[in-house]
Motif scaffolding. Sequence first.
Motif, PDB file in Angstrom:
ATOM      1  N   THR A   1      28.480  17.187  41.319  1.00 34.30           N
ATOM      2  CA  THR A   1      29.640  16.414  41.738  1.00 34.30           C
ATOM      3  C   THR A   1      29.226  15.548  42.936  1.00 34.30           C
ATOM      4  O   THR A   1      28.195  15.804  43.570  1.00 34.30           O
TER       5      THR A   1
ATOM      6  N   THR B   1      37.484  20.899  43.131  1.00 32.06           N
ATOM      7  CA  THR B   1      36.667  20.085  42.221  1.00 32.06           C
ATOM      8  C   THR B   1      35.575  20.875  41.500  1.00 32.06           C
ATOM      9  O   THR B   1      35.013  20.383  40.524  1.00 32.06           O
TER      10      THR B   1
ATOM     11  N   ASP C   1      33.974  23.727  39.083  1.00 28.46           N
ATOM     12  CA  ASP C   1      34.362  24.420  37.849  1.00 28.46           C
ATOM     13  C   ASP C   1      34.122  25.925  38.026  1.00 28.46           C
ATOM     14  O   ASP C   1      33.143  26.474  37.535  1.00 28.46           O
ATOM     15  N   TRP C   2      35.035  26.570  38.749  1.00 25.13           N
ATOM     16  CA  TRP C   2      34.877  27.987  39.075  1.00 25.13           C
ATOM     17  C   TRP C   2      35.112  28.879  37.864  1.00 25.13           C
ATOM     18  O   TRP C   2      36.048  28.655  37.099  1.00 25.13           O
ATOM     19  N   LYS C   3      34.261  29.902  37.718  1.00 22.25           N
ATOM     20  CA  LYS C   3      34.420  30.906  36.664  1.00 22.25           C
ATOM     21  C   LYS C   3      34.198  32.292  37.276  1.00 22.25           C
ATOM     22  O   LYS C   3      33.387  32.445  38.197  1.00 22.25           O
TER      23      LYS C   3
ATOM     24  N   ALA D   1      29.783  29.215  40.363  1.00 25.73           N
ATOM     25  CA  ALA D   1      29.498  27.969  39.647  1.00 25.73           C
ATOM     26  C   ALA D   1      28.031  27.638  39.880  1.00 25.73           C
ATOM     27  O   ALA D   1      27.445  28.024  40.897  1.00 25.73           O
TER      28      ALA D   1
END
Length: 202
Positions: free
Chosen positions: A87, A43, A45-47, A65
């Motif tokens: 989240t 869930t 938003d990994w970068k 993140a």
Amino acid sequence: MDLFNQDINVSPNLLPYGGTVNYYGQLFANPVADEYFDLLMNTIDWKNDEAFIMGKHIITKRKVAWYGDEAFSYTYSKATKTALPWTNELLELKHIAEQKTGTTYNSCLLNLYHNGDEGMAYHSDDERALAEHAAIASLSFGATRKFLFKHKESKEMISVFLEHGSLLVMKDETQENWLHRLPPTKKVLRQRVNLTFRTMVV
């Protein structure tokens, strides 16, 4: 099923001087920790992380993140990130960290390490955007990893193993006097997710 580990014994200060670090051990029963690990993997938003070192633009294998109460900007290694809205899972974990530590946090930096080859070099979390001497609550899920502290002057070293579902808290003058790192290791093949709840200066 108990959500929490009933055998939590908060460690005395791990540092001999110049700061305060307490290890709470595994907060969560293993099935609960497993569930949070899976949720965070799917869930968030990994970068890939970015840094500018010696004028070079570096993109790491490790992913990150950044979430918070507001669209905070956070700069480290000369790269700036803007916080995303919380989240539901992060809000749950933030509330648990706040209950355990008696501190309120307004942001969280997450790191995803795919295996033991990925780590973090010695550094201090002493950016100006962070509240001075405020607690940083570090939750770990996944692989157990060794975590090191090194005094900036004496070079004395302290180590602790961060387990699946565990909590470590750094506070007081720790960032002024000590560096910390996650050393790479060939012995760890599993993924690890680390959440560091912080207080940004608004």
